[in-house]
Design a protein around this motif. Structure first.
Motif, PDB file in Angstrom:
ATOM      1  N   UNK A 227       0.823  -1.215   0.000  1.00  0.00           N
ATOM      2  CA  UNK A 227       0.000   0.000   0.000  1.00  0.00           C
ATOM      3  C   UNK A 227       0.851   1.256   0.000  1.00  0.00           C
ATOM      4  N   UNK A 228       2.134   1.114   0.280  1.00  0.00           N
ATOM      5  CA  UNK A 228       3.015   2.278   0.342  1.00  0.00           C
ATOM      6  C   UNK A 228       3.452   2.672  -1.069  1.00  0.00           C
ATOM      7  N   UNK A 229       3.484   3.971  -1.364  1.00  0.00           N
ATOM      8  CA  UNK A 229       3.765   4.394  -2.740  1.00  0.00           C
ATOM      9  C   UNK A 229       5.210   4.238  -3.176  1.00  0.00           C
ATOM     10  N   UNK A 230       6.164   4.229  -2.226  1.00  0.00           N
ATOM     11  CA  UNK A 230       7.578   4.180  -2.589  1.00  0.00           C
ATOM     12  C   UNK A 230       8.306   3.227  -1.653  1.00  0.00           C
ATOM     13  N   UNK A 231       8.854   2.148  -2.211  1.00  0.00           N
ATOM     14  CA  UNK A 231       9.594   1.164  -1.431  1.00  0.00           C
ATOM     15  C   UNK A 231      11.071   1.216  -1.793  1.00  0.00           C
ATOM     16  N   UNK A 232      11.901   1.070  -0.769  1.00  0.00           N
ATOM     17  CA  UNK A 232      13.349   1.020  -0.969  1.00  0.00           C
ATOM     18  C   UNK A 232      13.831  -0.377  -0.605  1.00  0.00           C
ATOM     19  N   UNK A 233      14.465  -1.041  -1.552  1.00  0.00           N
ATOM     20  CA  UNK A 233      14.931  -2.414  -1.356  1.00  0.00           C
ATOM     21  C   UNK A 233      16.405  -2.413  -1.006  1.00  0.00           C
ATOM     22  N   UNK A 234      16.748  -3.034   0.111  1.00  0.00           N
ATOM     23  CA  UNK A 234      18.147  -3.245   0.452  1.00  0.00           C
ATOM     24  C   UNK A 234      18.622  -4.514  -0.242  1.00  0.00           C
ATOM     25  N   UNK A 235      19.586  -4.372  -1.138  1.00  0.00           N
ATOM     26  CA  UNK A 235      20.146  -5.494  -1.887  1.00  0.00           C
ATOM     27  C   UNK A 235      21.659  -5.543  -1.674  1.00  0.00           C
TER      28      UNK A 235
ATOM     29  N   UNK B   8       3.675  -0.151  -6.410  1.00  0.00           N
ATOM     30  CA  UNK B   8       4.607   0.702  -5.672  1.00  0.00           C
ATOM     31  C   UNK B   8       5.779   1.120  -6.558  1.00  0.00           C
ATOM     32  N   UNK B   9       6.208   2.361  -6.427  1.00  0.00           N
ATOM     33  CA  UNK B   9       7.462   2.771  -7.040  1.00  0.00           C
ATOM     34  C   UNK B   9       8.603   2.121  -6.268  1.00  0.00           C
ATOM     35  N   UNK B  10       9.689   1.792  -6.955  1.00  0.00           N
ATOM     36  CA  UNK B  10      10.804   1.099  -6.322  1.00  0.00           C
ATOM     37  C   UNK B  10      12.116   1.849  -6.508  1.00  0.00           C
ATOM     38  N   UNK B  11      12.892   1.904  -5.431  1.00  0.00           N
ATOM     39  CA  UNK B  11      14.293   2.311  -5.506  1.00  0.00           C
ATOM     40  C   UNK B  11      15.107   1.225  -4.814  1.00  0.00           C
ATOM     41  N   UNK B  12      16.390   1.168  -5.115  1.00  0.00           N
ATOM     42  CA  UNK B  12      17.258   0.098  -4.630  1.00  0.00           C
ATOM     43  C   UNK B  12      18.494   0.694  -3.985  1.00  0.00           C
ATOM     44  N   UNK B  13      18.949   0.070  -2.898  1.00  0.00           N
ATOM     45  CA  UNK B  13      20.217   0.436  -2.278  1.00  0.00           C
ATOM     46  C   UNK B  13      21.061  -0.828  -2.147  1.00  0.00           C
ATOM     47  N   UNK B  14      22.134  -0.897  -2.927  1.00  0.00           N
ATOM     48  CA  UNK B  14      23.012  -2.072  -2.892  1.00  0.00           C
ATOM     49  C   UNK B  14      24.096  -1.949  -1.828  1.00  0.00           C
ATOM     50  N   UNK B  15      24.250  -0.769  -1.205  1.00  0.00           N
ATOM     51  CA  UNK B  15      25.240  -0.579  -0.137  1.00  0.00           C
ATOM     52  C   UNK B  15      26.614  -1.144  -0.499  1.00  0.00           C
ATOM     53  N   UNK B  16      27.087  -0.828  -1.721  1.00  0.00           N
ATOM     54  CA  UNK B  16      28.411  -1.224  -2.194  1.00  0.00           C
ATOM     55  C   UNK B  16      28.541  -2.727  -2.408  1.00  0.00           C
TER      56      UNK B  16
END
Length: 326
Positions: free
Chosen positions: A142-150, A169-177
């Motif tokens: 239900x949240x419009x923007x999700x951030x995935x930790x990869x 949902x819109x998606x952004x990704x954080x690979x943390x290097x």
């Protein structure tokens, strides 16, 4: 005369929080209070080991600056008096808060920033197995923007599971290097295939040159590679955006300058945070009008928050109450 108070605090996470570098069960923060006898200004920072900072180190640095702070240290002098950026952040934000209370006006007005308004923040899905992240996505769909930790093996399946269970949902990704030059283009293509809009720090900060010649079907955002104004030149040709965090810049004052400079260089701006309470989110939210993406969900990931907290209506984040900060 001013008085400086320093407090070490631990705020348990609701469940666990995992990224490519490891897991956390609590937010370990340092809170600074500066009082003039009639008014109190507050600030919070998160010393981050990735940047060579620890809670004891930050507390020692703040204690070392006590005489200067209590004698009237100005915001413009903080960088010359305190080394750790997290410690600078807590002092800078506390001095902004104190100045606002002394003047009887809001920090956004003193800083000549736009009036803050409610804004949508990203909501973070902690790194886990593909199935577990899919389940988490279903609960957060239900949240419009999700951030995935990869950033670990199996990321392609994680992306597919999340998209399957959170189709709108819109998606952004954080690979943390966590990715490497040899899988960079494949991972960016996988992100593009499920509609990811932004990828944070796919490669290690000291091994990100491969970004310069890579196909980037998704904009790439510098996080660990970006700190203050002195790091902007090195981003050219490699990154399309910058994640500004007050604990990296050393406070709201340099963060404002960095956001404006990034805009002038046609970089997208993301306002991010460490895992912390509403007190740390409050000054960062003042930068929201200058940002393309807001990622200030720290309090949503904690078991409890300060009183009064910032109000979150789902993923809609409201400006901080004056009794909290600013």
């Amino acid at each position: 005369m001013r008085r400086l108070s320093i407090a070490e605090e631990r705020w348990p996470v609701a469940g666990s929080f995992t990224i490519a570098r490891g897991s956390k069960s609590e937010a370990h923060v340092v809170r600074v209070t500066i009082t003039d006898g009639a008014h109190q200004g507050h600030g919070e920072c998160v010393p981050y080991p990735r940047y060579g900072e620890s809670v004891p180190q930050v507390i020692a640095a703040l204690e070392g600056a006590r005489v200067a702070v209590e004698a009237g240290l100005a915001r413009e002098e903080i960088a010359s008096a305190v080394a750790p950026h997290a410690a600078r952040n807590a002092l800078d934000c506390a001095l902004w808060d104190l100045a606002a209370k002394q003047a009887g006006t809001a920090v956004w007005q003193l800083a000549e920033l736009p009036r803050p308004v409610p804004a949508v923040t990203a909501y973070t899905l902690s790194l886990n197995t593909p199935a577990a992240m899919g389940e988490a996505a279903a609960k957060a769909a239900h949240r419009p923007l999700l951030k995935l930790k990869l950033g670990r093996a199996g990321d392609e399946e994680r992306l597919a599971q999340v998209r399957r269970n959170a189709p709108t949902s819109r998606l952004i990704v954080d690979a943390n290097e966590g990715w490497r030059p040899d899988n960079l283009e494949a991972m960016l293509a996988a992100c593009a295939a499920v509609g990811v809009e932004l990828v944070e720090q796919p490669l290690p900060a000291d091994d990100d040159e491969a970004l310069r010649g890579a196909l980037r079907p998704v904009p790439v955002c510098a996080d660990e590679s970006a700190h203050g104004l002195d790091t902007l030149d090195a981003l050219a040709g490699k990154y399309d955006a910058i994640n500004i965090k007050l604990d990296k810049t050393g406070g709201l004052t340099p963060a404002i300058a960095l956001a404006r400079a990034a805009r002038q260089r046609q970089l997208k701006v993301m306002i991010g945070c460490m895992l912390a309470t509403s007190l740390a989110m409050a000054p960062a939210m003042l930068l929201a009008p200058l940002a393309d993406v807001i990622d200030l969900d720290g309090p949503l990931l904690l078991a409890s928050d300060r009183t009064p907290p910032i109000r979150y209506d789902g993923s809609l984040m409201y400006p901080p109450p004056p009794a909290l900060w600013g």
